[in-house]
Motif scaffolding. Structure first.
Motif, PDB file in Angstrom:
ATOM      1  N   SER A  32       0.851  -1.190   0.000  1.00  0.00           N
ATOM      2  CA  SER A  32       0.000   0.000   0.000  1.00  0.00           C
ATOM      3  C   SER A  32       0.884   1.236   0.000  1.00  0.00           C
ATOM      4  CB  SER A  32      -0.904   0.009   1.235  1.00  0.00           C
ATOM      5  OG  SER A  32      -1.675   1.192   1.269  1.00  0.00           O
ATOM      6  N   ASP A  33       0.620   2.140  -0.922  1.00  0.00           N
ATOM      7  CA  ASP A  33       1.313   3.420  -1.003  1.00  0.00           C
ATOM      8  C   ASP A  33       0.241   4.499  -1.008  1.00  0.00           C
ATOM      9  OD1 ASP A  33       4.099   2.459  -1.430  1.00  0.00           O
ATOM     10  OD2 ASP A  33       3.202   1.604  -3.233  1.00  0.00           O
ATOM     11  N   SER A  34       0.296   5.400  -0.033  1.00  0.00           N
ATOM     12  CA  SER A  34      -0.742   6.417   0.049  1.00  0.00           C
ATOM     13  C   SER A  34      -0.186   7.682   0.692  1.00  0.00           C
ATOM     14  CB  SER A  34      -1.936   5.907   0.867  1.00  0.00           C
ATOM     15  OG  SER A  34      -1.528   5.612   2.186  1.00  0.00           O
ATOM     16  N   GLU A  35      -0.999   8.713   0.649  1.00  0.00           N
ATOM     17  CA  GLU A  35      -0.675   9.951   1.354  1.00  0.00           C
ATOM     18  C   GLU A  35      -1.814  10.234   2.313  1.00  0.00           C
ATOM     19  OE1 GLU A  35      -0.283  14.513   0.124  1.00  0.00           O
ATOM     20  OE2 GLU A  35       1.369  13.277  -0.638  1.00  0.00           O
ATOM     21  N   VAL A  36      -1.473  10.459   3.559  1.00  0.00           N
ATOM     22  CA  VAL A  36      -2.460  10.745   4.600  1.00  0.00           C
ATOM     23  C   VAL A  36      -2.121  12.078   5.237  1.00  0.00           C
ATOM     24  CG1 VAL A  36      -2.916   8.302   5.071  1.00  0.00           C
ATOM     25  CG2 VAL A  36      -1.163   9.495   6.371  1.00  0.00           C
ATOM     26  N   THR A  37      -3.066  12.614   5.987  1.00  0.00           N
ATOM     27  CA  THR A  37      -2.819  13.844   6.731  1.00  0.00           C
ATOM     28  C   THR A  37      -2.664  13.483   8.197  1.00  0.00           C
ATOM     29  OG1 THR A  37      -4.121  15.113   5.156  1.00  0.00           O
ATOM     30  CG2 THR A  37      -3.720  16.129   7.293  1.00  0.00           C
ATOM     31  N   GLN A  38      -1.552  13.905   8.771  1.00  0.00           N
ATOM     32  CA  GLN A  38      -1.296  13.655  10.189  1.00  0.00           C
ATOM     33  C   GLN A  38      -0.907  14.978  10.829  1.00  0.00           C
ATOM     34  OE1 GLN A  38       2.033  11.070  11.120  1.00  0.00           O
ATOM     35  NE2 GLN A  38       1.051  10.439  13.023  1.00  0.00           N
ATOM     36  N   ASN A  39      -1.648  15.374  11.841  1.00  0.00           N
ATOM     37  CA  ASN A  39      -1.390  16.632  12.544  1.00  0.00           C
ATOM     38  C   ASN A  39      -1.403  17.814  11.567  1.00  0.00           C
ATOM     39  OD1 ASN A  39      -1.019  17.891  15.031  1.00  0.00           O
ATOM     40  ND2 ASN A  39       1.187  18.084  14.685  1.00  0.00           N
ATOM     41  N   GLY A  40      -2.306  17.739  10.577  1.00  0.00           N
ATOM     42  CA  GLY A  40      -2.455  18.817   9.614  1.00  0.00           C
ATOM     43  C   GLY A  40      -1.424  18.846   8.510  1.00  0.00           C
ATOM     44  N   LEU A  41      -0.518  17.873   8.481  1.00  0.00           N
ATOM     45  CA  LEU A  41       0.534  17.848   7.469  1.00  0.00           C
ATOM     46  C   LEU A  41       0.433  16.572   6.630  1.00  0.00           C
ATOM     47  CD1 LEU A  41       3.516  18.988   9.727  1.00  0.00           C
ATOM     48  CD2 LEU A  41       2.249  20.373   8.067  1.00  0.00           C
ATOM     49  N   PRO A  42       0.729  16.673   5.328  1.00  0.00           N
ATOM     50  CA  PRO A  42       0.694  15.466   4.501  1.00  0.00           C
ATOM     51  C   PRO A  42       1.855  14.534   4.840  1.00  0.00           C
ATOM     52  CG  PRO A  42       1.505  17.315   3.230  1.00  0.00           C
ATOM     53  CD  PRO A  42       1.104  17.859   4.572  1.00  0.00           C
ATOM     54  N   ARG A  43       1.576  13.243   4.766  1.00  0.00           N
ATOM     55  CA  ARG A  43       2.609  12.242   5.048  1.00  0.00           C
ATOM     56  C   ARG A  43       2.443  11.088   4.076  1.00  0.00           C
ATOM     57  NH1 ARG A  43       3.454   8.690  10.597  1.00  0.00           N
ATOM     58  NH2 ARG A  43       5.019   7.345   9.679  1.00  0.00           N
ATOM     59  N   LYS A  44       3.533  10.715   3.407  1.00  0.00           N
ATOM     60  CA  LYS A  44       3.504   9.555   2.519  1.00  0.00           C
ATOM     61  C   LYS A  44       3.738   8.302   3.347  1.00  0.00           C
ATOM     62  CE  LYS A  44       4.733  11.874  -1.679  1.00  0.00           C
ATOM     63  NZ  LYS A  44       5.461  11.852  -2.919  1.00  0.00           N
ATOM     64  N   VAL A  45       2.899   7.302   3.103  1.00  0.00           N
ATOM     65  CA  VAL A  45       2.998   6.045   3.834  1.00  0.00           C
ATOM     66  C   VAL A  45       3.104   4.912   2.817  1.00  0.00           C
ATOM     67  CG1 VAL A  45       1.876   4.483   5.454  1.00  0.00           C
ATOM     68  CG2 VAL A  45       1.613   6.949   5.734  1.00  0.00           C
ATOM     69  N   SER A  46       4.124   4.102   2.974  1.00  0.00           N
ATOM     70  CA  SER A  46       4.322   2.941   2.125  1.00  0.00           C
ATOM     71  C   SER A  46       4.534   1.745   3.044  1.00  0.00           C
ATOM     72  CB  SER A  46       5.543   3.152   1.220  1.00  0.00           C
ATOM     73  OG  SER A  46       5.740   2.038   0.405  1.00  0.00           O
ATOM     74  N   LEU A  47       3.754   0.679   2.836  1.00  0.00           N
ATOM     75  CA  LEU A  47       3.902  -0.481   3.713  1.00  0.00           C
ATOM     76  C   LEU A  47       3.572  -1.756   2.982  1.00  0.00           C
ATOM     77  CD1 LEU A  47       0.930  -1.745   4.848  1.00  0.00           C
ATOM     78  CD2 LEU A  47       0.852   0.535   5.789  1.00  0.00           C
ATOM     79  N   GLN A  48       4.132  -2.841   3.484  1.00  0.00           N
ATOM     80  CA  GLN A  48       3.779  -4.189   3.051  1.00  0.00           C
ATOM     81  C   GLN A  48       3.178  -4.889   4.258  1.00  0.00           C
ATOM     82  OE1 GLN A  48       6.998  -6.382   1.319  1.00  0.00           O
ATOM     83  NE2 GLN A  48       7.268  -4.939  -0.361  1.00  0.00           N
ATOM     84  N   ILE A  49       2.149  -5.682   4.013  1.00  0.00           N
ATOM     85  CA  ILE A  49       1.510  -6.407   5.102  1.00  0.00           C
ATOM     86  C   ILE A  49       1.182  -7.819   4.633  1.00  0.00           C
ATOM     87  CG2 ILE A  49      -0.801  -5.551   4.513  1.00  0.00           C
ATOM     88  CD1 ILE A  49      -1.367  -5.480   7.578  1.00  0.00           C
ATOM     89  N   ARG A  50       1.388  -8.776   5.523  1.00  0.00           N
ATOM     90  CA  ARG A  50       1.013 -10.156   5.233  1.00  0.00           C
ATOM     91  C   ARG A  50      -0.494 -10.271   5.393  1.00  0.00           C
ATOM     92  NH1 ARG A  50       3.439 -13.914   9.008  1.00  0.00           N
ATOM     93  NH2 ARG A  50       3.260 -12.198  10.457  1.00  0.00           N
ATOM     94  N   ALA A  51      -1.118 -10.987   4.467  1.00  0.00           N
ATOM     95  CA  ALA A  51      -2.565 -11.154   4.499  1.00  0.00           C
ATOM     96  C   ALA A  51      -2.913 -12.589   4.165  1.00  0.00           C
ATOM     97  CB  ALA A  51      -3.225 -10.196   3.505  1.00  0.00           C
TER      98      ALA A  51
END
Length: 102
Positions: A32-51
């Motif tokens: 998953s690669d996304s951009e979220v807002t944390q504490n009013g600031l944009p943050r890019k998040v990239s992660l792999q997860i076992r499913a």
């Protein structure tokens, strides 16, 4: 409530196997690669997860094309060895195929 909804793509898919109860099971690795807002600031998040997909959901999971985005929903549970968590997928919403100009 333990519910996770994640926009991701399958980057690895194991072979179809069966649980001791006879249910089909499919191990996946999601990216998953996304951009979220944390504490009013944009943050890019990239992660792999076992499913894992267990039961009827293995059918649509087997048809997903590696690298194509989809939306996965389910819950988190401890892994079998007790180290980390596994995302148990209970529903998949794959993107609609692009329509052909007619």
């Amino acid at each position: 409530m333990n519910r996770l909804v994640l926009a991701a793509q399958v980057i690895e898919r194991g072979a179809l196997r069966y649980t001791p109860a006879g249910l089909p099971a499919l191990d996946l690795t999601l990216q998953s690669d996304s951009e979220v807002t944390q504490n009013g600031l944009p943050r890019k998040v990239s992660l792999q997860i076992r499913a894992v997909a267990i039961g009827d959901i293995t059918r649509p999971a087997l048809t997903l094309v590696l690298g194509v985005p989809a939306q996965f929903a389910g819950f988190l549970a401890p892994s079998r060895n007790g180290k980390g968590v596994v995302f148990h997928v209970t529903s998949i919403a794959a993107p609609e195929p692009a329509s052909q100009p007619g």
